[in-house]
Design an enzyme around this catalytic site. Structure first.
Site, PDB file in Angstrom:
ATOM      1  N   GLU A 167      31.049  29.707  33.340  1.00 20.00           N
ATOM      2  CA  GLU A 167      31.430  30.574  34.451  1.00 20.00           C
ATOM      3  C   GLU A 167      32.894  31.004  34.304  1.00 20.00           C
ATOM      4  O   GLU A 167      33.553  30.683  33.310  1.00 20.00           O
ATOM      5  CB  GLU A 167      31.181  29.809  35.759  1.00 20.00           C
ATOM      6  CG  GLU A 167      31.345  30.581  37.039  1.00 20.00           C
ATOM      7  CD  GLU A 167      30.501  31.836  37.121  1.00 20.00           C
ATOM      8  OE1 GLU A 167      31.062  32.915  36.865  1.00 20.00           O
ATOM      9  OE2 GLU A 167      29.319  31.756  37.466  1.00 20.00           O
ATOM     10  N   HIS A 168      33.414  31.688  35.287  1.00 24.24           N
ATOM     11  CA  HIS A 168      34.757  32.281  35.245  1.00 24.24           C
ATOM     12  C   HIS A 168      35.882  31.246  35.193  1.00 24.24           C
ATOM     13  O   HIS A 168      35.764  30.143  35.698  1.00 24.24           O
ATOM     14  CB  HIS A 168      34.960  33.183  36.479  1.00 24.24           C
ATOM     15  CG  HIS A 168      34.887  32.415  37.766  1.00 24.24           C
ATOM     16  ND1 HIS A 168      35.980  31.798  38.310  1.00 24.24           N
ATOM     17  CD2 HIS A 168      33.849  32.149  38.590  1.00 24.24           C
ATOM     18  CE1 HIS A 168      35.629  31.180  39.432  1.00 24.24           C
ATOM     19  NE2 HIS A 168      34.328  31.395  39.611  1.00 24.24           N
ATOM     20  N   ASP A 169      36.986  31.637  34.567  1.00 24.58           N
ATOM     21  CA  ASP A 169      38.236  30.890  34.538  1.00 24.58           C
ATOM     22  C   ASP A 169      38.113  29.482  33.969  1.00 24.58           C
ATOM     23  O   ASP A 169      38.901  28.594  34.319  1.00 24.58           O
ATOM     24  CB  ASP A 169      38.879  30.839  35.929  1.00 24.58           C
ATOM     25  CG  ASP A 169      39.189  32.223  36.463  1.00 24.58           C
ATOM     26  OD1 ASP A 169      39.940  32.950  35.779  1.00 24.58           O
ATOM     27  OD2 ASP A 169      38.665  32.583  37.528  1.00 24.58           O
TER      28      ASP A 169
END
Length: 86
Positions: free
Chosen positions: A2-4
């Protein structure tokens, strides 16, 4: 993934691993098939996450965690963790 998220050098993510947002995986850590990590968790350098484990707390460097929720069977530096083991 997922993000980051941040996956450091030589970390191994086996097939089916799921990382939620803002997860950090340290260098040389190993996450085995189907492991799930909730948001904002840190997996320490050289740590091992067993197949199918669900990580809901940070994992210290060198530790080995298994189960749902993931619990240590070896602490950082390979020290065995006392407790019930069937």
């Amino acid at each position: 993934i997922e993000h980051d998220c941040r996956v450091e050098r030589f970390a191994n993510l086996a097939p089916g691993v799921k990382l939620a947002g803002w997860v950090r995986v340290g260098a040389h850590a190993r996450l085995f098939t189907g492991a799930v990590v909730i948001p904002s968790i840190k997996i320490g350098e050289g740590a091992t996450v067993g197949a199918g484990a669900t990580v809901i707390r940070d994992v210290e460097a060198g530790a080995c965690v298994v189960g749902v929720p993931a619990r240590p069977i070896f602490g950082g530096g390979g020290r065995e963790v006392s407790g019930d083991r069937d």
